[in-house]
Design a protein around this motif. Structure first.
Motif, mmCIF file in Angstrom:
data_model
loop_
_atom_site.group_PDB
_atom_site.id
_atom_site.type_symbol
_atom_site.label_atom_id
_atom_site.label_comp_id
_atom_site.label_asym_id
_atom_site.label_seq_id
_atom_site.Cartn_x
_atom_site.Cartn_y
_atom_site.Cartn_z
ATOM 1 N N LYS A 13 47.692 7.954 -33.230
ATOM 2 C CA LYS A 13 48.290 7.709 -31.915
ATOM 3 C C LYS A 13 47.286 7.038 -30.982
ATOM 4 O O LYS A 13 46.101 7.386 -31.020
ATOM 5 C CB LYS A 13 48.675 9.028 -31.228
ATOM 6 C CG LYS A 13 49.647 9.901 -31.931
ATOM 7 C CD LYS A 13 50.106 11.024 -30.986
ATOM 8 C CE LYS A 13 49.070 12.106 -30.733
ATOM 9 N NZ LYS A 13 48.970 13.108 -31.772
ATOM 10 N N ILE A 21 42.839 19.792 -28.180
ATOM 11 C CA ILE A 21 42.597 18.803 -29.237
ATOM 12 C C ILE A 21 42.567 19.495 -30.599
ATOM 13 O O ILE A 21 42.406 20.709 -30.691
ATOM 14 C CB ILE A 21 41.241 18.046 -29.053
ATOM 15 C CG1 ILE A 21 40.077 19.035 -29.008
ATOM 16 C CG2 ILE A 21 41.256 17.188 -27.799
ATOM 17 C CD1 ILE A 21 38.709 18.380 -29.069
ATOM 18 N N ASP A 48 48.210 13.457 -37.027
ATOM 19 C CA ASP A 48 48.129 12.808 -35.724
ATOM 20 C C ASP A 48 49.476 12.229 -35.314
ATOM 21 O O ASP A 48 49.883 12.303 -34.159
ATOM 22 C CB ASP A 48 47.060 11.716 -35.725
ATOM 23 C CG ASP A 48 46.670 11.339 -34.299
ATOM 24 O OD1 ASP A 48 46.767 12.213 -33.411
ATOM 25 O OD2 ASP A 48 46.284 10.189 -34.068
ATOM 26 N N GLU A 97 46.880 7.816 -28.020
ATOM 27 C CA GLU A 97 46.301 8.899 -27.205
ATOM 28 C C GLU A 97 45.125 9.574 -27.893
ATOM 29 O O GLU A 97 44.398 10.352 -27.286
ATOM 30 C CB GLU A 97 47.366 9.987 -26.914
ATOM 31 C CG GLU A 97 48.630 9.503 -26.278
ATOM 32 C CD GLU A 97 49.682 9.164 -27.323
ATOM 33 O OE1 GLU A 97 49.550 8.072 -27.934
ATOM 34 O OE2 GLU A 97 50.605 9.950 -27.531
ATOM 35 N N SER A 98 44.957 9.324 -29.178
ATOM 36 C CA SER A 98 43.885 9.987 -29.918
ATOM 37 C C SER A 98 42.656 9.104 -30.084
ATOM 38 O O SER A 98 41.625 9.546 -30.575
ATOM 39 C CB SER A 98 44.394 10.399 -31.313
ATOM 40 O OG SER A 98 45.454 11.309 -31.189
ATOM 41 N N LYS A 99 42.782 7.861 -29.647
ATOM 42 C CA LYS A 99 41.721 6.887 -29.906
ATOM 43 C C LYS A 99 40.397 7.302 -29.247
ATOM 44 O O LYS A 99 39.339 7.259 -29.877
ATOM 45 C CB LYS A 99 42.180 5.521 -29.376
ATOM 46 C CG LYS A 99 41.258 4.390 -29.759
ATOM 47 C CD LYS A 99 41.814 3.043 -29.299
ATOM 48 C CE LYS A 99 40.945 1.927 -29.847
ATOM 49 N NZ LYS A 99 40.689 0.874 -28.901
ATOM 50 N N TYR A 129 42.308 8.036 -36.503
ATOM 51 C CA TYR A 129 43.340 8.477 -35.574
ATOM 52 C C TYR A 129 44.568 7.613 -35.817
ATOM 53 O O TYR A 129 44.479 6.549 -36.428
ATOM 54 C CB TYR A 129 42.866 8.327 -34.117
ATOM 55 C CG TYR A 129 42.666 6.884 -33.718
ATOM 56 C CD1 TYR A 129 41.473 6.243 -33.988
ATOM 57 C CD2 TYR A 129 43.688 6.157 -33.122
ATOM 58 C CE1 TYR A 129 41.290 4.910 -33.664
ATOM 59 C CE2 TYR A 129 43.518 4.826 -32.788
ATOM 60 C CZ TYR A 129 42.319 4.210 -33.066
ATOM 61 O OH TYR A 129 42.157 2.889 -32.767
ATOM 62 N N PRO A 148 45.945 15.078 -28.756
ATOM 63 C CA PRO A 148 44.993 14.169 -29.402
ATOM 64 C C PRO A 148 44.353 14.845 -30.620
ATOM 65 O O PRO A 148 43.942 15.997 -30.533
ATOM 66 C CB PRO A 148 43.936 13.927 -28.311
ATOM 67 C CG PRO A 148 44.597 14.324 -27.033
ATOM 68 C CD PRO A 148 45.562 15.414 -27.384
ATOM 69 N N LEU A 176 39.347 10.241 -28.321
ATOM 70 C CA LEU A 176 38.766 11.403 -28.998
ATOM 71 C C LEU A 176 38.031 10.965 -30.264
ATOM 72 O O LEU A 176 36.883 11.347 -30.500
ATOM 73 C CB LEU A 176 39.861 12.419 -29.348
ATOM 74 C CG LEU A 176 39.394 13.620 -30.180
ATOM 75 C CD1 LEU A 176 38.391 14.466 -29.402
ATOM 76 C CD2 LEU A 176 40.577 14.482 -30.634
#
Ligand SMILES: [Zn+2]
Length: 483
Positions: free
Chosen positions: A403, A378, A436, A405-407, A401, A442, A409
């Protein structure tokens, strides 16, 4: 009659050619007088260096690349009609090189300055395009800065990368293929191809001369990549293979097959083993692996890798507070990031790497490259917030964030950080962020508080608060990585 017609046509052509030449001359004169120090700040991030911006008779012109890469809008280019399109096909503006007429949702509008081509780069008027794309635009003449604020979507993130799914029709006459090449780079004896959409590369080694050929069926170049390389269909581009004893060069071309096919060739100085692997949207052809080159120590023994990214630095101070002793965001960010680093170093099973650990600037892409080259788990960026000038001071903590996929995190970190800051909860939410958007891991960006008179300066400068927030960021990271 025929001859006469041809003569007249030739005459018209000659006139047209002279006019075109005159236009080019006129433009180059105009532009050469327009050395600019204008800066562009999008949502708190300074995104350009001065070389990127030209001022023509008071109108700020930027390369189309800034619109696509920094603002994240799809950009298309039609060489036949010399037209640039910006935005998704349902909500598009069309500009024509050399013409002050543009087509927007509202119909035909007249621009202050026509888009033009200089040194293979297409420049478009920033304010017009930004306003059309729904951004708020503010100009601060004192600091020669354009502030752009993107609309924050309420629910689901909107698509931010042009053509990141291949089914979307490419605007502006680009070939419509299942996949796009977004990026080709070579470093550490490793070729990296950034892809979007769906494609299975076919790699083969060929002798005399030695080369590795990568074929990407049903694939074309992204408009940004094609423009950056000045590439048209059938033309060949290349990049240098710096620092490699094995590779003499890298070539690529879009072949006019049906469907289109991108071919990338690594020209070798000698026969060389290689390994291919895929990481998200990146496809690697690695010439090290088979050679037994030692890997870097980071992340050895299965340790997780966390990249901590203090925002701004060096020439780019970020937000500046002048309501008391001057505070620069870059310093505030670094202080916080160093505290986070110190705490992370005590966590077992984890390696921490900083994108910067002193007052130097690293480009946004440079920060992404660090995380990706380490194959980090990360990356967490640390910032302090600001609003465009003239906006009412605000207070609060938010974690951003881009993406999907980063939510998780962002939400996990935010859950801890919001407890620690004791500031209004501006939530974990989507924002269009370069790091991002352009990274394959992430990432989350913590805006700890507002660096503003009437904002959160008192807390931001309180060491006890800083320690609490640093510990909260670390707690969020540990929860996310289950460490
Ligand atoms: Zn910042």
């Amino acid at each position: 009659m025929m001859a006469k017609g041809r003569e007249m046509a030739f005459g018209r052509l000659l006139v047209a050619a002279v006019l075109a030449l005159a236009a080019v001359f006129f433009l180059s004169v105009q532009v050469s007088q327009a050395a600019s120090t204008t800066k562009i700040v999008i949502d708190d991030r300074e995104v350009t260096d001065a070389r990127d911006v030209l001022t023509v008779k008071g109108t700020t012109m930027v390369p189309i690349r800034v619109i696509s890469e920094e603002l994240g809008y799809p950009v298309g280019w039609n060489s036949g009609s010399r037209q640039v399109t910006v935005g998704a096909s349902s909500d598009q503006v069309t500009l024509t090189l050399g013409s002050r007429s543009a087509i927007s949702g509202a119909g035909t509008v007249t621009l202050e300055q026509a888009p033009f081509l200089q040194a293979n780069t297409t420049y478009v008027p920033l304010r017009f395009v930004s306003t059309e794309m729904g951004l708020k635009v503010k100009w601060d003449n004192k600091v020669k800065t354009v502030y752009l604020q993107s609309p924050l979507p309420l629910e689901a993130p909107r698509p931010s990368v042009p053509n990141d799914n291949g089914s979307q029709p490419a605007p502006g006459g680009m070939p419509n293929t299942a996949a796009l090449v977004e990026q080709v780079s070579f470093s550490e004896n490793r070729l990296m191809i950034g892809l979007s959409g769906s494609v299975t590369p076919k790699v083969s080694a060929i002798g005399s001369p030695n080369r590795i050929v990568i074929d990407l069926p049903d694939t074309s170049f992204s408009p940004v990549f094609a423009e950056g390389q000045g590439l048209l269909i059938g033309q060949q581009g290349s990049i240098a293979a710096q620092g490699s004893a094995d590779v003499s060069g890298i070539r690529f071309a879009l072949n006019n097959d049906s469907p289109m096919r991108v071919r990338i060739v690594i020209d070798l100085n000698k026969a060389k083993n290689y390994e291919t692997y895929r990481e998200g949207n990146l496809f690697f052809i690695d010439l090290n692996k088979a050679g037994g080159t030692s890997t870097p120590g980071v992340g050895d023994n299965g340790k997780r890798i966390v990249v901590i990214d203090p925002g701004h630095g060096g020439e780019k101070p970020g937000a500046i507070y002048t309501g008391g002793p001057t505070l620069k965001e870059k310093d505030v960010n670094l202080d916080m990031a160093l505290k986070v680093e110190a705490l992370l170093k005590q966590v077992e099973g984890l390696d921490v790497v900083m994108t910067r650990s002193d007052d130097t600037d690293v480009s946004l892409q440079g920060r992404v490259d660090i995380a990706e080259s380490l194959d980090a788990d990360i990356m967490v960026s640390i910032h302090a917030n600001s609003m465009p000038r003239g906006t009412k001071p605000t207070s609060g903590t938010e974690t951003l964030y881009t993406k999907p996929e980063s939510k998780t995190l962002a939400e996990t970190i935010h859950k801890h950080v919001i407890q620690a800051t004791g500031l209004p909860d501006r939530r974990a939410k989507y924002q269009n962020l370069y790091i991002d958007r352009r990274s394959n891991l992430p990432t989350a960006l913590v805006e700890t508080g507002f660096l503003y008179a009437g904002g959160d300066v008192e807390k931001i400068t309180d060491p006890a608060w800083q320690n609490r927030v640093a510990a909260a960021i670390v707690a969020g990271i540990r929860e996310y990585l289950d460490l």
